[in-house]
Write a protein that holds these residues in place. Structure first.
Motif, PDB file in Angstrom:
ATOM      1  N   HIS A  45      11.056  38.195  55.742  1.00 30.75           N
ATOM      2  CA  HIS A  45       9.742  38.282  55.111  1.00 30.75           C
ATOM      3  C   HIS A  45       9.299  39.736  55.256  1.00 30.75           C
ATOM      4  N   VAL A  73       2.335  39.831  51.116  1.00 34.78           N
ATOM      5  CA  VAL A  73       3.576  39.415  51.762  1.00 34.78           C
ATOM      6  C   VAL A  73       4.588  39.011  50.693  1.00 34.78           C
ATOM      7  N   LEU A  75       7.960  36.893  50.662  1.00 38.08           N
ATOM      8  CA  LEU A  75       8.732  35.983  51.504  1.00 38.08           C
ATOM      9  C   LEU A  75      10.225  36.126  51.209  1.00 38.08           C
ATOM     10  N   VAL A  76      11.045  35.509  52.035  1.00 37.46           N
ATOM     11  CA  VAL A  76      12.492  35.496  51.835  1.00 37.46           C
ATOM     12  C   VAL A  76      12.800  35.103  50.389  1.00 37.46           C
TER      13      VAL A  76
END
Length: 200
Positions: A45, A73, A75-76
């Motif tokens: 992340h 953010v 994320l993966v």
């Protein structure tokens, strides 16, 4: 002062501050009009906090402009790209967790994955002991892998022997699980030192 303090207003601190298998964190300065290459992360992340200037983020097809004090953010596996907007440089704090090579995954226009690119540790401001040869690192990796297997077996046994979940069992499972995570971090550390050395 007993520990380092970093200040994004100090040009010497515009660098990677902490690089471990668990996390990489840094201050990053980008000039007006700069656009980073879009990518994803297989494992990590990524958190972005704008400190000065303005930056346009595209994450999974959605675009927003962030101002100082704002955070986003990726994320993966979420494709993301940043572009500095406005007439002033942008400085951000970013962290990627975990930081395991290859840290960035790039994609072709048709959506197919490009071959993995293993960045030299120097690109993350990490010094490695080059006197340790690849055979020694491979041996360390085997040892670290064996420790992960042992910790995994202990966790399986601890969970398998639990007939009901209470404070005592929770603590016993946590002790074994904590060891497993530490052994995986050790394995990742050896991998991060070994992976960039292979000839392409």
């Amino acid at each position: 002062m007993g520990f380092p303090v970093y200040d994004f207003r100090n040009p010497e601190h515009i660098t990677n501050m902490l690089v471990t298998p668990q996390i990489r964190s840094r201050f990053l300065r980008m000039e007006p009009g700069t656009e980073a290459q879009g990518h994803t992360h297989d494992l990590g992340h990524e958190i972005f906090l704008i400190l000065s200037g303005r930056c346009e983020f595209t994450i999974d097809g959605e675009t927003e402009v962030l101002d100082p004090g704002q955070l986003c953010v990726a994320l993966v596996d979420q494709w993301h790209q940043v572009r500095v907007v406005g007439d002033e440089p942008m400085i951000m704090y970013l962290s990627v967790t975990p930081h395991v090579q290859p840290t960035h995954t790039f994609w072709n226009e048709d959506g197919t994955r490009k071959p993995s690119r293993f960045s030299p540790n120097a690109s993350y401001d990490v010094e490695v002991d080059e006197s340790v040869d690849e055979d020694a690192l491979l041996n360390r990796m085997v040892e670290a892998n064996n420790a992960v297997q042992d910790a995994t077996f202990k966790l399986s046994r601890a969970v398998g022997q639990t007939t009901f979940f209470d404070h005592y069992n929770r603590e016993n499972i946590w002790v074994v699980m904590r060891d497993l995570h530490r052994q995986v971090a050790r394995l990742d550390e050896v991998w991060n030192e070994l992976a960039p050395r292979a000839d392409d």
